[in-house]
Structures are given as structure tokens and as C-alpha cells.
Write a protein that holds these residues in place. Structure first.
Motif, PDB file in Angstrom:
ATOM      1  N   ASN A 119      36.746 -15.597  25.388  1.00  0.00           N
ATOM      2  CA  ASN A 119      35.316 -15.813  25.582  1.00  0.00           C
ATOM      3  C   ASN A 119      34.968 -15.454  27.018  1.00  0.00           C
ATOM      4  OD1 ASN A 119      34.669 -16.844  22.984  1.00  0.00           O
ATOM      5  ND2 ASN A 119      35.674 -18.747  23.562  1.00  0.00           N
ATOM      6  N   VAL A 120      34.000 -14.565  27.186  1.00  0.00           N
ATOM      7  CA  VAL A 120      33.621 -14.038  28.493  1.00  0.00           C
ATOM      8  C   VAL A 120      32.213 -14.502  28.850  1.00  0.00           C
ATOM      9  CG1 VAL A 120      33.135 -11.922  29.813  1.00  0.00           C
ATOM     10  CG2 VAL A 120      35.062 -11.982  28.203  1.00  0.00           C
ATOM     11  N   TYR A 121      32.044 -14.943  30.087  1.00  0.00           N
ATOM     12  CA  TYR A 121      30.718 -15.185  30.662  1.00  0.00           C
ATOM     13  C   TYR A 121      30.446 -13.999  31.565  1.00  0.00           C
ATOM     14  CZ  TYR A 121      26.838 -17.375  33.132  1.00  0.00           C
ATOM     15  OH  TYR A 121      25.600 -17.659  33.658  1.00  0.00           O
ATOM     16  N   LEU A 122      29.317 -13.325  31.347  1.00  0.00           N
ATOM     17  CA  LEU A 122      28.955 -12.139  32.126  1.00  0.00           C
ATOM     18  C   LEU A 122      27.917 -12.513  33.174  1.00  0.00           C
ATOM     19  CD1 LEU A 122      28.988  -9.151  32.746  1.00  0.00           C
ATOM     20  CD2 LEU A 122      27.452  -8.786  30.785  1.00  0.00           C
ATOM     21  N   ALA A 123      28.320 -12.474  34.429  1.00  0.00           N
ATOM     22  CA  ALA A 123      27.435 -12.802  35.549  1.00  0.00           C
ATOM     23  C   ALA A 123      26.970 -11.519  36.221  1.00  0.00           C
ATOM     24  CB  ALA A 123      28.169 -13.680  36.554  1.00  0.00           C
ATOM     25  N   GLY A 124      25.716 -11.489  36.580  1.00  0.00           N
ATOM     26  CA  GLY A 124      25.190 -10.339  37.313  1.00  0.00           C
ATOM     27  C   GLY A 124      23.676 -10.321  37.272  1.00  0.00           C
ATOM     28  N   PRO A 125      23.080  -9.702  38.260  1.00  0.00           N
ATOM     29  CA  PRO A 125      21.618  -9.655  38.314  1.00  0.00           C
ATOM     30  C   PRO A 125      21.038  -8.717  37.261  1.00  0.00           C
ATOM     31  CG  PRO A 125      22.543  -8.334  40.075  1.00  0.00           C
ATOM     32  CD  PRO A 125      23.707  -9.015  39.380  1.00  0.00           C
ATOM     33  N   LEU A 140      29.292  -8.782  38.098  1.00  0.00           N
ATOM     34  CA  LEU A 140      28.855  -7.544  38.729  1.00  0.00           C
ATOM     35  C   LEU A 140      28.387  -7.863  40.134  1.00  0.00           C
ATOM     36  CD1 LEU A 140      28.479  -7.312  35.596  1.00  0.00           C
ATOM     37  CD2 LEU A 140      26.865  -5.511  36.098  1.00  0.00           C
ATOM     38  N   VAL A 141      28.977  -7.211  41.115  1.00  0.00           N
ATOM     39  CA  VAL A 141      28.636  -7.534  42.494  1.00  0.00           C
ATOM     40  C   VAL A 141      28.039  -6.358  43.250  1.00  0.00           C
ATOM     41  CG1 VAL A 141      30.263  -9.446  42.669  1.00  0.00           C
ATOM     42  CG2 VAL A 141      31.000  -7.137  43.296  1.00  0.00           C
ATOM     43  N   ASP A 142      27.487  -5.391  42.556  1.00  0.00           N
ATOM     44  CA  ASP A 142      26.791  -4.306  43.237  1.00  0.00           C
ATOM     45  C   ASP A 142      25.438  -4.816  43.675  1.00  0.00           C
ATOM     46  OD1 ASP A 142      28.815  -2.438  42.987  1.00  0.00           O
ATOM     47  OD2 ASP A 142      28.208  -1.931  40.962  1.00  0.00           O
ATOM     48  N   PHE A 143      25.140  -4.577  44.921  1.00  0.00           N
ATOM     49  CA  PHE A 143      23.969  -5.180  45.514  1.00  0.00           C
ATOM     50  C   PHE A 143      23.426  -4.281  46.598  1.00  0.00           C
ATOM     51  CE2 PHE A 143      27.038  -6.144  48.701  1.00  0.00           C
ATOM     52  CZ  PHE A 143      28.165  -6.549  48.023  1.00  0.00           C
ATOM     53  N   VAL A 144      22.358  -4.694  47.226  1.00  0.00           N
ATOM     54  CA  VAL A 144      21.699  -3.917  48.273  1.00  0.00           C
ATOM     55  C   VAL A 144      21.958  -4.578  49.619  1.00  0.00           C
ATOM     56  CG1 VAL A 144      19.472  -3.075  49.106  1.00  0.00           C
ATOM     57  CG2 VAL A 144      19.931  -3.173  46.641  1.00  0.00           C
ATOM     58  N   ARG A 167      23.054  -1.388  34.217  1.00  0.00           N
ATOM     59  CA  ARG A 167      24.445  -1.708  34.527  1.00  0.00           C
ATOM     60  C   ARG A 167      24.942  -2.845  33.627  1.00  0.00           C
ATOM     61  NH1 ARG A 167      23.938  -2.267  39.552  1.00  0.00           N
ATOM     62  NH2 ARG A 167      24.418  -0.116  39.994  1.00  0.00           N
ATOM     63  N   ILE A 168      24.153  -3.884  33.483  1.00  0.00           N
ATOM     64  CA  ILE A 168      24.538  -5.014  32.615  1.00  0.00           C
ATOM     65  C   ILE A 168      24.729  -4.534  31.175  1.00  0.00           C
ATOM     66  CG2 ILE A 168      23.631  -7.124  31.516  1.00  0.00           C
ATOM     67  CD1 ILE A 168      24.502  -7.993  34.111  1.00  0.00           C
ATOM     68  N   GLU A 169      23.835  -3.678  30.708  1.00  0.00           N
ATOM     69  CA  GLU A 169      23.948  -3.151  29.340  1.00  0.00           C
ATOM     70  C   GLU A 169      25.236  -2.356  29.165  1.00  0.00           C
ATOM     71  OE1 GLU A 169      19.248  -2.764  28.075  1.00  0.00           O
ATOM     72  OE2 GLU A 169      20.225  -1.024  28.996  1.00  0.00           O
ATOM     73  N   ARG A 170      25.635  -1.565  30.182  1.00  0.00           N
ATOM     74  CA  ARG A 170      26.894  -0.821  30.092  1.00  0.00           C
ATOM     75  C   ARG A 170      28.083  -1.773  30.020  1.00  0.00           C
ATOM     76  NH1 ARG A 170      28.502   1.906  34.127  1.00  0.00           N
ATOM     77  NH2 ARG A 170      26.979   1.326  35.689  1.00  0.00           N
ATOM     78  N   VAL A 171      28.019  -2.861  30.765  1.00  0.00           N
ATOM     79  CA  VAL A 171      29.112  -3.842  30.736  1.00  0.00           C
ATOM     80  C   VAL A 171      29.137  -4.570  29.393  1.00  0.00           C
ATOM     81  CG1 VAL A 171      30.053  -5.924  31.794  1.00  0.00           C
ATOM     82  CG2 VAL A 171      29.148  -4.090  33.235  1.00  0.00           C
ATOM     83  N   ARG A 210      36.492  -1.013  39.160  1.00  0.00           N
ATOM     84  CA  ARG A 210      35.522  -0.106  39.784  1.00  0.00           C
ATOM     85  C   ARG A 210      34.531   0.526  38.804  1.00  0.00           C
ATOM     86  NH1 ARG A 210      34.157   0.053  44.836  1.00  0.00           N
ATOM     87  NH2 ARG A 210      33.646   2.221  44.546  1.00  0.00           N
ATOM     88  N   GLU A 211      34.832   0.517  37.501  1.00  0.00           N
ATOM     89  CA  GLU A 211      33.953   1.158  36.521  1.00  0.00           C
ATOM     90  C   GLU A 211      33.745   0.244  35.323  1.00  0.00           C
ATOM     91  OE1 GLU A 211      36.020   4.733  35.552  1.00  0.00           O
ATOM     92  OE2 GLU A 211      35.406   5.766  37.387  1.00  0.00           O
ATOM     93  N   ALA A 212      32.501   0.146  34.876  1.00  0.00           N
ATOM     94  CA  ALA A 212      32.179  -0.709  33.732  1.00  0.00           C
ATOM     95  C   ALA A 212      33.008  -0.334  32.514  1.00  0.00           C
ATOM     96  CB  ALA A 212      30.685  -0.615  33.417  1.00  0.00           C
ATOM     97  N   GLU A 213      33.204   0.937  32.313  1.00  0.00           N
ATOM     98  CA  GLU A 213      33.922   1.403  31.132  1.00  0.00           C
ATOM     99  C   GLU A 213      35.370   0.907  31.096  1.00  0.00           C
ATOM    100  OE1 GLU A 213      30.297   3.382  31.854  1.00  0.00           O
ATOM    101  OE2 GLU A 213      32.013   3.270  33.201  1.00  0.00           O
ATOM    102  N   ALA A 214      35.949   0.612  32.255  1.00  0.00           N
ATOM    103  CA  ALA A 214      37.322   0.102  32.312  1.00  0.00           C
ATOM    104  C   ALA A 214      37.442  -1.262  31.648  1.00  0.00           C
ATOM    105  CB  ALA A 214      37.797   0.031  33.760  1.00  0.00           C
ATOM    106  N   LEU A 215      36.337  -1.974  31.533  1.00  0.00           N
ATOM    107  CA  LEU A 215      36.368  -3.295  30.897  1.00  0.00           C
ATOM    108  C   LEU A 215      36.609  -3.202  29.393  1.00  0.00           C
ATOM    109  CD1 LEU A 215      33.448  -4.888  32.901  1.00  0.00           C
ATOM    110  CD2 LEU A 215      35.894  -5.466  33.083  1.00  0.00           C
ATOM    111  N   ALA A 216      36.366  -2.043  28.807  1.00  0.00           N
ATOM    112  CA  ALA A 216      36.633  -1.854  27.379  1.00  0.00           C
ATOM    113  C   ALA A 216      38.133  -1.876  27.098  1.00  0.00           C
ATOM    114  CB  ALA A 216      36.020  -0.543  26.888  1.00  0.00           C
ATOM    115  N   ALA A 217      38.942  -1.521  28.111  1.00  0.00           N
ATOM    116  CA  ALA A 217      40.391  -1.456  27.924  1.00  0.00           C
ATOM    117  C   ALA A 217      41.137  -2.563  28.668  1.00  0.00           C
ATOM    118  CB  ALA A 217      40.912  -0.095  28.408  1.00  0.00           C
ATOM    119  N   TYR A 218      40.448  -3.345  29.486  1.00  0.00           N
ATOM    120  CA  TYR A 218      41.116  -4.393  30.257  1.00  0.00           C
ATOM    121  C   TYR A 218      41.759  -5.402  29.294  1.00  0.00           C
ATOM    122  CZ  TYR A 218      41.912  -8.116  33.636  1.00  0.00           C
ATOM    123  OH  TYR A 218      42.490  -9.086  34.413  1.00  0.00           O
TER     124      TYR A 218
END
Length: 146
Positions: A3-9, A74-78, A18-22, A123-131
Motif C-alpha cells: 500500500n503506497v501513499y503518494l505525497a506531492g504538490p 515527489l520533491v521537485d520544486f521551485v 507529474r503526479i498523474e505520471r507517478v 530520478r524518473e517517474a517511470e522507474a516506479l513501475a519497476a521498483y
């Protein structure tokens, strides 16, 4: 299963994209059973911004972090400033001794509290599909921190 909790703005179009890709990457991962994304977890019948909405949303998100096996954040920010809500979720998960998998796609400097508190660095959202969320392999951030 995990069970995953997805945190991010999710305050602008770029963050939502970005959230949708994750969300899509996690949905494709066979080791992930359930993903709670606060973006999709609005409570019906409440008006965003009201005290009732704030209290119930806070309580729901805390409950979901407590029920999660792992937090993906997700910690990409300005300007080197992480979203305060995301930072809170990461810190709360760390306090609960939940593994935190950080997604950091942009070329920014991480805050030392995020860098030192993570379990795995991606480093890439897509890597989470295989993590492998079953064994949760560790990886670390090796860049500059502030």
C-alpha cells in the motif's frame, strides 16, 4: 502486496501532470496493491478551504499515511523549496519508520532533511513501475544539499 501513499504538490498543471505520471507508473507496478493519492481523495460534500474540509482532509491523510507500507514523495520544486505539505508527509512517515521513496526529476538541490530521511532515491517517474516494493531496495542521493 504494498500500500503506497503518494505525497506531492498538485497546485498547477505541471505538478498535476507529474503526479498523474507517478499514479500511472505505480498502477503498472505488479507489487503495488493500492495507491492513495490525496489529489484523488477529496471528501465529497465538503467545500475546499473551509475549516471542516481542512480538518477532515488532514485526518484522512494522516490515517492513510499510517495505513501505508511506504510513502512515495515527489520533491521537485521551485527555488529549492519543497511543498510544505509534502515535507510534512515525508517527516510524518519518517517518524512512523515508514520507508520513503523520493522522486526527484528536476536538477535542483535537495534539502538535507529530505536527503537524509529517504529510503530510496529515484530520478524518473517511470522507474516506479519497476521498483521492487516487496524488498524496497535502498538507494541514496549523492548531490549537494541545503
Amino acid at each position: 502486496m504494498t500500500n503506497v501513499y503518494l505525497a506531492g504538490p498538485f497546485f498547477d498543471d505541471e505538478q498535476i501532470s507529474r503526479i498523474e505520471r507517478v499514479e500511472k507508473a505505480l498502477a503498472a507496478n505488479p507489487r503495488v496493491d493500492n495507491v492513495f493519492s490525496p489529489r484523488l481523495g477529496e471528501i465529497p460534500g465538503l467545500t475546499v478551504g473551509t475549516p471542516e474540509w481542512a480538518t477532515q482532509t488532514f485526518q484522512m491523510d494522516i490515517h492513510e499515511i499510517e495505513q501505508a507500507d511506504v510513502v512515495v514523495a515527489l520533491v521537485d520544486f521551485v527555488d529549492d523549496q519543497v511543498d510544505s505539505g509534502t515535507a510534512f508527509e515525508i517527516g510524518y512517515a519518517f517518524h512512523l519508520k515508514k520507508p520513503v521513496v523520493i522522486l526527484h526529476e528536476k536538477e535542483t538541490i535537495l534539502n538535507l532533511m529530505i536527503a537524509e530521511g529517504l529510503h530510496a532515491y529515484v530520478r524518473e517517474a517511470e522507474a516506479l513501475a519497476a521498483y521492487d516494493f516487496s524488498t524496497l531496495p535502498e538507494s541514496h542521493y549523492h548531490g549537494k544539499v541545503i
